[in-house]
Enzyme design. Structure first.
Site, PDB file in Angstrom:
ATOM      1  CE1 TYR A 102      36.126  25.003 -39.165  1.00 24.18           C
ATOM      2  CE2 TYR A 102      35.753  24.043 -41.352  1.00 24.18           C
ATOM      3  CZ  TYR A 102      36.262  25.063 -40.539  1.00 24.18           C
ATOM      4  OH  TYR A 102      36.872  26.144 -41.104  1.00 24.18           O
ATOM      5  CG  PHE A 128      25.695  22.195 -38.097  1.00 27.07           C
ATOM      6  CD1 PHE A 128      24.526  21.774 -38.700  1.00 27.07           C
ATOM      7  CD2 PHE A 128      25.605  23.045 -36.992  1.00 27.07           C
ATOM      8  CE1 PHE A 128      23.291  22.172 -38.225  1.00 27.07           C
ATOM      9  CE2 PHE A 128      24.377  23.454 -36.507  1.00 27.07           C
ATOM     10  CZ  PHE A 128      23.210  23.015 -37.134  1.00 27.07           C
ATOM     11  CG  ASP A 129      29.952  24.574 -35.356  1.00 27.43           C
ATOM     12  OD1 ASP A 129      28.732  24.443 -35.087  1.00 27.43           O
ATOM     13  OD2 ASP A 129      30.861  24.082 -34.660  1.00 27.43           O
ATOM     14  CG  LEU A 181       0.483   8.288 -16.950  1.00 25.86           C
ATOM     15  CD1 LEU A 181       1.713   7.627 -17.557  1.00 25.86           C
ATOM     16  CD2 LEU A 181      -0.745   7.962 -17.780  1.00 25.86           C
ATOM     17  CD  GLU A 211       4.252   5.502 -26.037  1.00 29.25           C
ATOM     18  OE1 GLU A 211       4.872   6.580 -26.063  1.00 29.25           O
ATOM     19  OE2 GLU A 211       3.008   5.431 -26.022  1.00 29.25           O
ATOM     20  CE  LYS A 216       6.013   7.342 -15.126  1.00 34.65           C
ATOM     21  NZ  LYS A 216       7.052   8.238 -14.619  1.00 34.65           N
ATOM     22  CG  ASP A 268      13.075   9.687 -13.886  1.00 39.39           C
ATOM     23  OD1 ASP A 268      12.070  10.367 -13.615  1.00 39.39           O
ATOM     24  OD2 ASP A 268      13.896   9.313 -13.035  1.00 39.39           O
ATOM     25  CE1 TYR A 288       3.762  11.898 -22.647  1.00 43.60           C
ATOM     26  CE2 TYR A 288       6.149  11.938 -22.435  1.00 43.60           C
ATOM     27  CZ  TYR A 288       4.904  12.303 -21.977  1.00 43.60           C
ATOM     28  OH  TYR A 288       4.790  13.093 -20.869  1.00 43.60           O
ATOM     29  CE  LYS A 302       6.412   5.374 -11.972  1.00 42.38           C
ATOM     30  NZ  LYS A 302       6.934   6.055 -10.828  1.00 42.38           N
ATOM     31  CB  CYS A 359      -1.336  17.239  19.613  1.00 42.47           C
ATOM     32  SG  CYS A 359      -0.743  18.389  18.350  1.00 42.47           S
ATOM     33  CB  CYS A 402      -1.767  21.991  20.858  1.00 42.66           C
ATOM     34  SG  CYS A 402      -2.847  20.641  20.333  1.00 42.66           S
ATOM     35  CB  CYS A 423      -4.269  17.073  16.892  1.00 39.39           C
ATOM     36  SG  CYS A 423      -4.530  18.470  18.022  1.00 39.39           S
ATOM     37  CB  CYS A 466      -3.613  22.459  17.044  1.00 40.53           C
ATOM     38  SG  CYS A 466      -2.076  21.554  16.729  1.00 40.53           S
TER      39      CYS A 466
END
Length: 667
Positions: A33, A35-36, A82, A112, A114, A116, A223, A310, A404, A407, A422, A428
Site C-alpha cells: 500500500y 509503495f502504491d 549450449l 549454475e 539452467k 527454463d 547469468y 540435462k 517415397c 512420388c 528419395c 518429388c
C-alpha cells in the site's frame, strides 16, 4: 521549480530502491500500500511536469504502450546455444577436450542452474537500459524493450561500478506460484488454462499491449555479461558484480575444481529442483576463467567453454497408433510415430520422431505398441522404449517403406548413412516445395508476405516449380488465388523484389545445398567472394577452407554439377540477386595469409583476441583452436599457457608476438 524537480528525483530513487529490495532481494521494507501511494504521487507529479521526463522512471513499469510490429535487431554479440550432456562421462569427455586446448593447467568450473524460460539480451549504456532483444536465431532477435521495462526485477538504472556499455543475458521466467495464480484467474473467468510456464513467459514478450505484460508476474534471472573491456576476470566474479549493480542473479551457483564436484552439484539439484520457485531442467557448467574462455573460443554453434548438463527427462507411456513417413527438402525420409495424446513436461504430445529404420529395428517398435515417450532435453519428444508386456497378440513387425510416400520413387540408402532418401529431387512435390520454403525462410531470403501455405498454393496452381520462378510472379497472377486479396498479392510481389538485396552468404544458404548451413555458407562466401569462384573450386581447394570437410566439399561439387541447379542459379543471377560479397564486405580483405593456420593464445595489448582472429580471417588465414603440425604460427600474448609453448616448440611451430604479427600483415 527546483524543489519539484528534487521531489521527483527523490521519489524515483526511493521507489527504485524499494523495487530492488522487493523484486531482487526479496526483502521488502515497506507495505504494498505504501509503495502504491508513493508511485501514484510520482505519477501525478510527472503528469503535471512532463519537462522532467526520464525513461528510467519507476512509473513506466505499468506499461501502456502498444507495439504493432516488433523490430528485428542484430545482436552486437552473437547469442550461442549450449552443447548438451546427459552423463558424467559426457562431462569428463568435455573436460578432456578443454585440457587438450588449454594444456596442463588448472581449470575451475562455475555451476549454475539452467532456467527454463525465454532467453533475452539486455543492453545497458551509462547504467541505463536502452534495449531488450529476444534470442531469435542467435544473430538477430525482436526488440521487446517496451515489454521488458514492465518487469520489475529488470533494473532501468544501475548502481555501483558498472562498465559504460555491455549486454547482459538471462531468462524471462514465470515462477510456479505466479503461473498457478494466472491459471486460477483464467479458469475463474471461464478461459482455458495455459499449458506451461516457459511457453507462457515466451508468449508474454510478444504481447502488443505492454499494460498486459505488466499484469503478468514475470521475472528476469541474469547469468552472463558480454562486452569489451569489462574488467571482469571470472564467471563467478561476473555473477557477484551483476548482483551488486542491481540485477536479479540467483545465489544458487558454486565454484567447482573438478567434474567430480560438478556432478555432486548436479546430483543434488536433480533431486532438489522441485523445491525451487521456478522450473529448471539442468545445470550449466562454465569454465570459470574469462581468459581461458577466450582461449577456448567457439564452435560454429556453441562455446567450447560451457556445457549444459540435462536432468533426466520426464517420461510418459501412451499408445502408438500409426507410423507415417515425412519427406524433407533434401529427400531424407523421417518416420513419425503418431500417438494417442499424452501430457508430458507441460505440453500435450501427439507425435514423436522415430529417426530412421535402424532405430525402429533397434527398439522393435510396432503400431499398436504401448511406448515410453521422453522429451529429448525436455523439448523434442522421442520414443525410448516399448512395454512388451502390453504388446497385442496380433502384432506384426514394422516393415520400413521402400518407395517415397509422395512420388512413389524407390528409396535409396547410401553406405554409411542412417536415413533413406528419395532420389527424385527434380519431380518429388514435397522436395520441391520444401526447397522453396527453405529459400523464403527468415534466415535465408526472408521474403515477407509469403509463408509455407502460400508456397504450397503457388506450386499447386502451377505458378512456380522452383525458387527461381518466384522472381517472375506478377500481382495479376497471384490475386485470383484462394485467400489472396489485392493487398496480400502486392505485399508478396514486393517481398520477392526486396529479397534481391539479401547479402551473398544468405543467398548461398538459401540455395539449400546439403550440409551447407548458415555458418558454412558464411565461411564459403568469405573464402570465395563470389558464386563463380565457388562453382569453379575443386574438392582439395574446398577442404582447405576452415571447417569444410570432405562431405561438405563433395555436396557443394555435386550441387553445381547438376545442370538443373546451374540453370536456376543463372536465372537468379539474371534477376539481380547478390552472388558476390558487397564492396563494404570486401573492404580490408586480402589473401596475404592464404594457406596459413594460426593459433591465438594469451592476453594482448593492442587488439582483443576476437579482433586478432578477425584480422587473420579477413586476410585469408585460418584460425585453429589447438596447435598441431599443420599450425603455421602461434600468436602469443601475456599468460600464454606453458603447455602450448612447449608443444609449439616441440613441433617447431614459430611463436610470434602481437607486434610481429601486425608487422607481418603490413609487409
Amino acid at each position: 521549480m527546483a524543489s519539484i524537480k528534487e521531489k521527483i528525483a527523490s521519489l524515483r530513487d526511493e521507489l527504485q530502491e524499494h523495487n530492488y529490495k522487493y523484486y531482487v532481494l526479496d526483502q521488502p521494507s515497506i507495505t504494498d500500500y505504501e509503495f502504491d501511494m508513493k508511485l501514484k504521487e510520482l505519477q501525478k507529479l510527472e503528469e503535471e511536469h512532463p519537462e522532467f521526463y526520464d525513461p528510467t522512471s519507476p512509473t513506466l513499469r505499468v506499461g501502456g504502450m502498444v507495439t504493432k510490429n516488433f523490430e528485428t535487431v542484430a545482436h552486437e554479440h552473437r547469442m550461442y546455444s549450449l552443447e548438451n550432456s546427459y552423463s558424467k562421462e559426457d562431462l569428463e569427455d568435455w573436460e578432456k577436450r578443454i585440457q587438450r586446448i588449454l594444456g596442463d593447467v588448472p581449470v575451475e568450473f562455475t555451476c549454475e542452474l539452467k532456467y527454463d524460460g525465454a532467453s533475452i539480451s539486455l543492453t545497458y549504456e551509462d547504467g541505463k537500459l536502452v534495449r531488450a532483444v529476444t534470442r531469435g536465431d542467435g544473430f538477430q532477435g525482436d526488440d521487446v524493450t517496451t515489454n521488458i521495462k514492465t518487469i520489475r526485477s529488470v533494473p532501468l538504472q544501475l548502481k555501483g561500478d558498472y562498465p559504460p556499455k555491455f549486454d547482459i543475458r538471462g531468462e524471462i521466467i514465470l515462477t510456479l506460484e505466479g503461473f498457478a495464480k494466472m491459471n486460477q484467474e483464467r479458469i475463474e473467468a471461464g478461459e482455458d488454462p495455459y499449458m506451461n510456464p516457459r511457453n507462457t513467459a515466451s508468449g508474454s514478450l510478444k504481447l502488443q499491449d505492454s499494460a498486459l505484460v505488466a499484469q503478468r508476474p514475470l521475472e528476469c534471472l541474469l547469468y552472463s555479461i558480454v562486452g569489451n573491456n569489462l574488467g571482469i576476470s571470472s564467471q563467478f566474479e561476473m555473477l557477484e558484480k551483476a548482483r551488486t549493480w542491481g540485477f536479479k542473479v540467483p545465489t544458487v551457483a558454486k565454484l567447482c575444481k573438478s567434474t567430480e564436484e560438478v556432478m555432486q552439484f548436479a546430483d543434488y539439484w536433480d533431486s532438489h529442483r522441485h523445491s525451487m520457485p521456478f522450473e529448471t531442467d539442468g545445470v550449466v557448467v562454465k569454465v570459470n576463467s574469462i581468459q581461458q574462455q577466450e582461449e577456448l573460443g567457439y564452435t560454429a554453434k556453441s562455446p567450447r567453454w560451457a556445457m549444459a548438463y540435462k536432468f533426466k527427462a520426464e517420461q510418459a507411456t501412451t499408445i502408438l497408433d500409426k507410423i507415417t513417413y515425412q519427406v524433407g527438402r533434401t529427400g531424407a525420409i523421417t518416420p513419425v510415430a503418431n500417438l494417442e495424446p499424452v501430457l508430458l513436461a507441460g505440453t500435450t504430445v501427439k507425435r514423436a520422431s522415430l529417426h530412421n529404420a535402424d532405430q525402429i529395428a533397434k527398439l522393435d517398435v510396432r503400431e499398436g505398441d504401448t511406448v515410453f515417450v521422453e522429451k529429448g532435453g525436455e523439448i523434442i519428444p522421442k520414443i525410448v522404449g516399448v512395454d512388451f508386456t502390453k504388446r497385442p497378440a496380433d502384432s506384426k513387425p514394422t516393415e520400413y517403406i521402400t518407395h517415397c510416400p509422395e512420388c512413389g520413387t524407390e528409396l535409396i540408402r547410401k553406405e554409411g548413412e542412417a536415413q533413406h532418401f528419395c532420389p527424385n529431387d527434380t519431380s518429388c512435390p514435397t522436395q520441391i516445395t520444401g526447397r522453396i520454403q527453405h529459400f523464403i525462410s527468415r534466415k535465408a531470403m526472408d521474403i515477407e508476405g509469403m509463408g509455407s501455405e502460400t508456397v504450397e498454393l503457388l506450386f499447386k496452381e502451377g505458378l512456380i516449380a522452383n525458387y527461381a520462378d518466384l522472381y517472375t510472379l506478377t500481382k495479376e497472377q497471384v490475386v485470383p488465388l484462394e485467400r489472396m486479396a489485392e493487398k496480400s498479392a502486392e505485399n508478396l510481389v514486393n517481398g520477392v523484389e526486396a529479397s534481391k538485396a539479401i547479402p551473398f552468404e544468405r543467398v548461398l544458404f538459401a540455395l539449400g545445398i546439403r550440409y551447407v548451413g548458415e555458418t558454412v555458407a558464411k565461411k564459403l562466401a568469405k573464402a570465395y567472394k563470389n558464386i563463380d569462384a565457388l562453382m569453379a573450386a575443386s574438392k582439395e581447394e574446398l577442404v582447405a577452407v576452415d571447417e569444410i570437410g570432405d562431405r561438405i566439399a563433395e555436396s557443394v561439387i555435386a550441387f553445381f554439377s547438376e545442370p538443373t541447379n546451374l540453370e536456376i542459379v543463372n536465372r537468379l543471377k539474371s534477376y539481380g540477386l547478390q552472388f558476390s560479397l558487397s564492396e563494404e564486405q570486401l573492404e580490408n580483405q586480402t589473401d596475404k595469409l592464404k594457406g596459413q593456420t594460426f593459433v591465438v593464445s594469451g592476453v594482448f595489448e593492442t587488439l582483443s583476441r576476437d579482433e586478432l582472429k578477425k584480422l587473420i580471417e579477413d586476410n585469408g588465414g585460418k584460425v585453429a583452436s589447438s596447435i598441431s603440425s599443420k599450425t603455421s604460427f602461434v600468436v602469443a600474448g601475456d599468460n600464454m599457457g606453458p603447455s602450448k609453448k612447449t608443444k609449439a616448440e616441440s613441433l617447431g611451430v614459430p611463436i610470434i608476438s602481437e607486434q610481429e604479427f601486425l608487422q607481418k600483415l603490413e609487409a
